[in-house]
Write a protein that holds these residues in place. Structure first.
Motif, mmCIF file in Angstrom:
data_model
loop_
_atom_site.group_PDB
_atom_site.id
_atom_site.type_symbol
_atom_site.label_atom_id
_atom_site.label_comp_id
_atom_site.label_asym_id
_atom_site.label_seq_id
_atom_site.Cartn_x
_atom_site.Cartn_y
_atom_site.Cartn_z
ATOM 1 N N ASP A 154 -88.372 40.217 23.930
ATOM 2 C CA ASP A 154 -88.773 40.021 22.529
ATOM 3 C C ASP A 154 -90.178 39.482 22.369
ATOM 4 O O ASP A 154 -90.729 39.529 21.278
ATOM 5 C CB ASP A 154 -87.789 39.081 21.844
ATOM 6 N N GLY A 166 -89.862 41.703 17.592
ATOM 7 C CA GLY A 166 -89.387 40.419 18.081
ATOM 8 C C GLY A 166 -87.888 40.205 18.008
ATOM 9 O O GLY A 166 -87.424 39.074 17.878
ATOM 10 N N GLN A 167 -87.125 41.297 18.068
ATOM 11 C CA GLN A 167 -85.665 41.128 18.151
ATOM 12 C C GLN A 167 -85.248 41.097 19.609
ATOM 13 O O GLN A 167 -85.852 41.751 20.447
ATOM 14 C CB GLN A 167 -84.975 42.311 17.475
ATOM 15 N N ALA A 168 -84.185 40.359 19.901
ATOM 16 C CA ALA A 168 -83.708 40.277 21.276
ATOM 17 C C ALA A 168 -82.383 41.023 21.383
ATOM 18 O O ALA A 168 -81.324 40.455 21.153
ATOM 19 C CB ALA A 168 -83.554 38.827 21.687
ATOM 20 N N LEU A 170 -80.861 42.101 23.968
ATOM 21 C CA LEU A 170 -80.020 41.763 25.112
ATOM 22 C C LEU A 170 -79.348 40.399 24.971
ATOM 23 O O LEU A 170 -78.544 40.004 25.795
ATOM 24 C CB LEU A 170 -80.848 41.787 26.395
ATOM 25 N N ALA A 171 -79.701 39.647 23.914
ATOM 26 C CA ALA A 171 -79.163 38.295 23.780
ATOM 27 C C ALA A 171 -77.666 38.318 23.529
ATOM 28 O O ALA A 171 -76.933 37.455 23.978
ATOM 29 C CB ALA A 171 -79.870 37.582 22.635
ATOM 30 N N LEU A 256 -78.479 41.840 32.153
ATOM 31 C CA LEU A 256 -77.798 40.761 31.432
ATOM 32 C C LEU A 256 -77.502 39.543 32.300
ATOM 33 O O LEU A 256 -77.166 38.483 31.787
ATOM 34 C CB LEU A 256 -76.480 41.265 30.844
ATOM 35 N N VAL A 259 -73.122 36.547 34.366
ATOM 36 C CA VAL A 259 -72.076 36.076 33.453
ATOM 37 C C VAL A 259 -71.843 37.066 32.308
ATOM 38 O O VAL A 259 -70.704 37.446 32.018
ATOM 39 C CB VAL A 259 -72.397 34.672 32.911
ATOM 40 N N ASN A 260 -72.928 37.503 31.657
ATOM 41 C CA ASN A 260 -72.744 38.445 30.558
ATOM 42 C C ASN A 260 -72.370 39.836 31.045
ATOM 43 O O ASN A 260 -71.704 40.582 30.321
ATOM 44 C CB ASN A 260 -74.009 38.511 29.694
ATOM 45 N N LYS B 187 -80.383 31.655 28.340
ATOM 46 C CA LYS B 187 -79.636 32.765 28.947
ATOM 47 C C LYS B 187 -78.290 32.232 29.427
ATOM 48 O O LYS B 187 -78.187 31.072 29.825
ATOM 49 C CB LYS B 187 -80.448 33.287 30.135
ATOM 50 N N ASN B 188 -77.271 33.081 29.384
ATOM 51 C CA ASN B 188 -75.939 32.629 29.789
ATOM 52 C C ASN B 188 -75.851 32.514 31.311
ATOM 53 O O ASN B 188 -75.468 33.438 32.011
ATOM 54 C CB ASN B 188 -74.904 33.625 29.255
ATOM 55 N N ALA B 239 -85.943 34.564 18.862
ATOM 56 C CA ALA B 239 -84.601 35.142 18.963
ATOM 57 C C ALA B 239 -84.221 35.351 20.423
ATOM 58 O O ALA B 239 -83.075 35.180 20.823
ATOM 59 C CB ALA B 239 -84.563 36.473 18.223
ATOM 60 N N GLY B 240 -85.221 35.687 21.228
ATOM 61 C CA GLY B 240 -84.959 35.999 22.630
ATOM 62 C C GLY B 240 -84.736 34.788 23.509
ATOM 63 O O GLY B 240 -84.522 34.933 24.712
ATOM 64 N N VAL B 241 -84.769 33.582 22.942
ATOM 65 C CA VAL B 241 -84.593 32.391 23.778
ATOM 66 C C VAL B 241 -83.240 32.433 24.482
ATOM 67 O O VAL B 241 -83.066 31.878 25.563
ATOM 68 C CB VAL B 241 -84.751 31.095 22.928
ATOM 69 N N THR B 242 -82.286 33.165 23.909
ATOM 70 C CA THR B 242 -80.966 33.284 24.546
ATOM 71 C C THR B 242 -80.963 34.299 25.688
ATOM 72 O O THR B 242 -79.918 34.648 26.196
ATOM 73 C CB THR B 242 -79.887 33.662 23.523
ATOM 74 N N THR B 243 -82.166 34.791 26.076
ATOM 75 C CA THR B 243 -82.254 35.604 27.292
ATOM 76 C C THR B 243 -83.212 34.964 28.294
ATOM 77 O O THR B 243 -83.557 35.567 29.291
ATOM 78 C CB THR B 243 -82.767 37.029 26.985
ATOM 79 N N TYR B 244 -83.663 33.729 28.012
ATOM 80 C CA TYR B 244 -84.666 33.108 28.878
ATOM 81 C C TYR B 244 -84.059 32.229 29.966
ATOM 82 O O TYR B 244 -83.130 31.470 29.723
ATOM 83 C CB TYR B 244 -85.616 32.203 28.067
ATOM 84 N N GLU B 248 -89.128 32.375 32.218
ATOM 85 C CA GLU B 248 -89.473 33.006 30.944
ATOM 86 C C GLU B 248 -89.998 31.956 29.971
ATOM 87 O O GLU B 248 -90.992 32.174 29.280
ATOM 88 C CB GLU B 248 -88.264 33.723 30.331
#
Lengths: 310, 420
Positions: A154, A166-168, A170-171, A256, A259-260, B187-188, B239-244, B248
């Motif tokens: 993003d 700026g959309q994520a 893969l989140a 991913l 875990v995901n 990120k998870n 928004a992408g902080v949940t993939t960092y 990152e």
């Protein structure tokens, strides 16, 4: 009559003798292959089924206790559900894998067909194009998945920043599955096109000449001639791709994380249990379940469409 | 024929040489930030001293990936890797595969390390590994931007931090579209467990599972902590902080595109490097506290252990003792901000000059909160996974804090199953 009957009776007996001998010979020739299959495929399968019935840890497989079907389904006296079939995460993985398989195989077939029809016509540079279109398929999945992962980023990605602002994607596993389908379609369409192209080239050209003489439009020719004749080749391609898609692992894992990936693909879930959680028993049980699911789907395909592999 | 004889001759010479002179040991190094270079350099110094050779095995960046790889190596009783770099939460999981260093290393040498970390590496009286560096979560901030927007000190509470991040972000975005307020590890994976544990503890919500093994996560304070974190996503965090992961987040902060960052100490030395856009503009503070709580940092850190399947155990132990020793820890602290595990090094002037915050934040490092790997033993990874997945759902808006911690406590009961 009696004189006639004796040679007639003798002939089949002698022929059967030769056939029996040949069958026996064939068996001996097949034996090394059968032994090899038993060793490399049969034994691991047996071990997997064996461990699926035990409570065992990956790092100490020798210390195990028998559970029966406890790895699949078990509810304790306090009502705690321990079987993996009672785990919502597993069902989420099944749902996502099925969605992934159906959508990506459908799109790959449609796009593959279009590309194959284009490449099948004569035009300059056709040979080059046929080779060039295989490039995405030739890149190792781990590499192309990482590449797409960067593109989806993003903050600097071509797609994540450039196209989506700026959309994520893969989140969230709900949106990630569509991003993964896009990657798989990009990668495997060319392979599908190649399989269909091989089928197209086996069709007789004089039939199309006759159809042109009779005044059939290209559209009618496609639906009435090409598609029915292509059916066997198309079905084999479909079965292969579906099986591949059901076993998908690397795209999810790379893009991913472990875990995901466990809630987007069945194999990812198996790996998560077996490796990350070192639950040898549960991981084996999941693998057995995946084996059964894939087998059932193959049987359904083969019987419903009467696919012939030869 | 001649060629064949030559090859045989050459192999014989090589074989004879390696037997007579030196041994090759394989060391598994991490590759986050400067880890790999420092690891190689340290190994080379030891190799030069002893005349042995060290082969470096590059490990994946994410700790989950690393653990998976190591478990396969160890389960197969592979002798490919002699020395492993172990996360502070792994000794309970992997203890049976490592040499007991208690009998091989003098007690005085072991006792120079922090007691708590040595305890974390001791499983049933067996010393699984020697501490190499310790870690705790820190809040990094841009001193120049804080001044620019009229702030004098680093934020004390999460709410304060979010308000400051919002104001700075709104101001900076006028000239820099990519600017964001706060980056962290969403990120998870294991890193999210560390981040989220800090929020929960700082809100007074406990440590997921207490020392006795009881599940304590299902409480209002923990729920409030997760809701607070979820409110940062897409407002002060991208928004992408949940993939960092760590790298990152550091990439964004170090390229000058974030006001605040949660990360481990290693990010300091890199941020002060010559290629960093924010050299000389970085401040470091303890992480903020939640409403009604006190600041908390998750204890991290890495240790070095010798595999029992190693063919050169004595040499491998010598390598571990050198790398975990004061001389090497000092170099790593100065060049890479890796926190020493040897107490007296925190009074070393050269180290304090390179890392001015080490002295003032010593209490953060020594009071860091441990993840519940002790009470959950071999099931820690499942616990951490369930926790990070629940947190991830809240961050992605799939559920609210209260619902997530309630479901999590059911999941944890499931994992506990027949006991930890």
């Amino acid at each position: 009559m009696t004189t006639d009957a004796t040679p007639k009776l003798a002939a089949p007996i002698r022929r059967r003798g030769i056939e029996a001998a040949r069958a026996q010979q064939a068996l001996w020739l097949l034996l090394p292959t059968l032994i090899a299959i038993a060793l490399v495929a049969g034994y691991p399968l047996y071990r997997t089924i064996f461990f699926s019935l035990f409570d065992a840890n990956l790092t100490t497989p020798d210390e195990r206790t028998f559970l029966g079907i406890g790895n699949f389904w078990f509810t304790t006296a306090e009502g705690v559900q321990l079987g993996f079939l009672q785990d919502p995460k597993w069902w989420e993985a099944v749902k996502n894998t099925m969605l992934f398989t159906v959508v990506s195989v459908f799109l790959e077939t449609v796009f593959g067909m279009i590309i194959a029809l284009v490449v099948n016509t004569a035009f300059p540079g056709r040979a080059f194009l046929r080779t060039a279109m295989l490039v995405p398929w030739a890149i190792p999945t781990v590499v192309s998945a990482q590449m797409w992962g960067y593109m989806y980023n993003d903050s600097f990605g071509l797609i994540g920043r450039g196209l989506l602002g700026g959309q994520a994607l893969l989140a969230n596993t709900d949106s990630a599955i569509w991003a993964l389908i896009a990657v798989d379609v990009w990668k495997t369409t060319s392979f599908m096109a190649l399989l269909i192209l091989a089928g197209l080239q086996s069709l007789p050209t004089d039939m199309y000449e006759a159809a042109d003489m009779d005044g059939a439009t290209k559209w009618t020719q496609f639906w009435r001639m090409t598609l029915p004749l292509l059916r066997p080749a198309l079905l084999v391609a479909l079965v292969f791709r579906s099986l591949d898609a059901l076993r998908v692992f690397d795209v999810m894992y790379v893009m991913l994380g472990p875990v995901n990936a466990g809630s987007t693909s069945m194999t990812g879930y198996a790996r998560l249990q077996l490796i990350d959680n070192s639950l040898l028993g549960v991981g084996s049980a999941v693998s057995v379940a995946i084996f059964v699911i894939i087998m059932v789907i193959v049987v359904m395909y083969v019987t419903a469409f009467r696919v012939k592999f030869d | 024929m001649k060629k064949a004889i030559a090859i045989i001759g050459l192999t014989a010479v090589i074989a004879a040489n390696s037997q007579a002179a030196a041994v090759t040991v394989t060391l598994a190094c991490g590759a986050v930030g400067q880890e790999l270079e420092l690891c190689k350099a340290g190994a080379d110094r030891w190799a030069k001293k002893t005349g042995n050779t060290v082969k470096i095995f590059e490990s994946p960046n994410l700790t989950n990936d690393r653990l998976g790889l190591y478990q396969q190596q160890l389960a197969a009783k592979s002798s490919d890797i002699d020395v492993y770099q172990l996360d502070v939460v792994w000794p309970g999981l992997l203890s049976q595969h490592f040499v007991d260093l208690k009998t091989k290393v003098p007690a005085a040498e072991v006792n120079q390390h922090f007691k708590g970390i040595v305890a974390a590496n001791t499983v049933n009286g067996k010393l699984v590994a020697l501490p190499w560096f310790t870690d705790a979560g820190l809040l990094y901030y841009r001193t120049d931007l804080l001044t620019k927007y009229g702030y004098k000190t680093a934020p004390k509470t999460w709410a304060e931090m979010a308000a400051m991040a919002k104001k700075i972000q709104d101001g900076e975005q006028k000239t820099n579209k990519s600017f964001t307020g706060f980056v962290w590890q969403g990120k998870n994976y294991e890193g999210l467990t560390c981040n989220a544990l800090e929020w929960v503890v700082s809100f007074g919500g406990g440590t997921i599972i207490d020392d006795k093994g009881n599940v304590t996560i299902n409480n209002a304070r923990a729920a409030a902590a997760l809701d607070a974190a979820a409110s940062w996503v897409k407002s002060v965090s991208p928004a992408g902080v949940t993939t960092y992961g760590e790298e990152e987040a550091r990439g964004i902060f170090q390229s000058g595109n974030a006001a605040f960052m949660r990360n481990w100490p290693y990010a300091w030395a890199l941020g002060q490097g010559d290629d960093s856009k924010i050299k000389g503009k970085i401040g470091v503070a303890p992480l903020p506290s939640g409403t009604g709580g006190k600041p908390a940092a998750t204890l991290g850190g890495w240790q070095l252990g010798v595999s029992t399947y190693s063919k050169n155990q004595a040499t491998a132990i010598s390598l571990v003792r050198y790398l975990a020793g004061p001389e090497e820890q000092k170099i790593r602290a100065i060049e890479g901000t890796y926190n020493p595990t040897i107490e007296r090094l925190y009074k070393d002037q050269a180290i304090l000059k390179a890392n001015p915050f080490f002295g003032s934040l010593l209490s953060v490092f020594t009071n860091a909160v441990a993840r519940p790997s002790g009470p959950t033993k071999s099931k820690y990874n499942q616990v951490s996974q369930a926790f990070s997945s629940a947190v991830s759902d809240v961050l992605n808006g799939k559920s609210k804090g209260a619902a997530a911690v309630a479901k999590l406590s059911t999941d944890l009961a499931r994992i506990k199953g027949r006991g930890w």
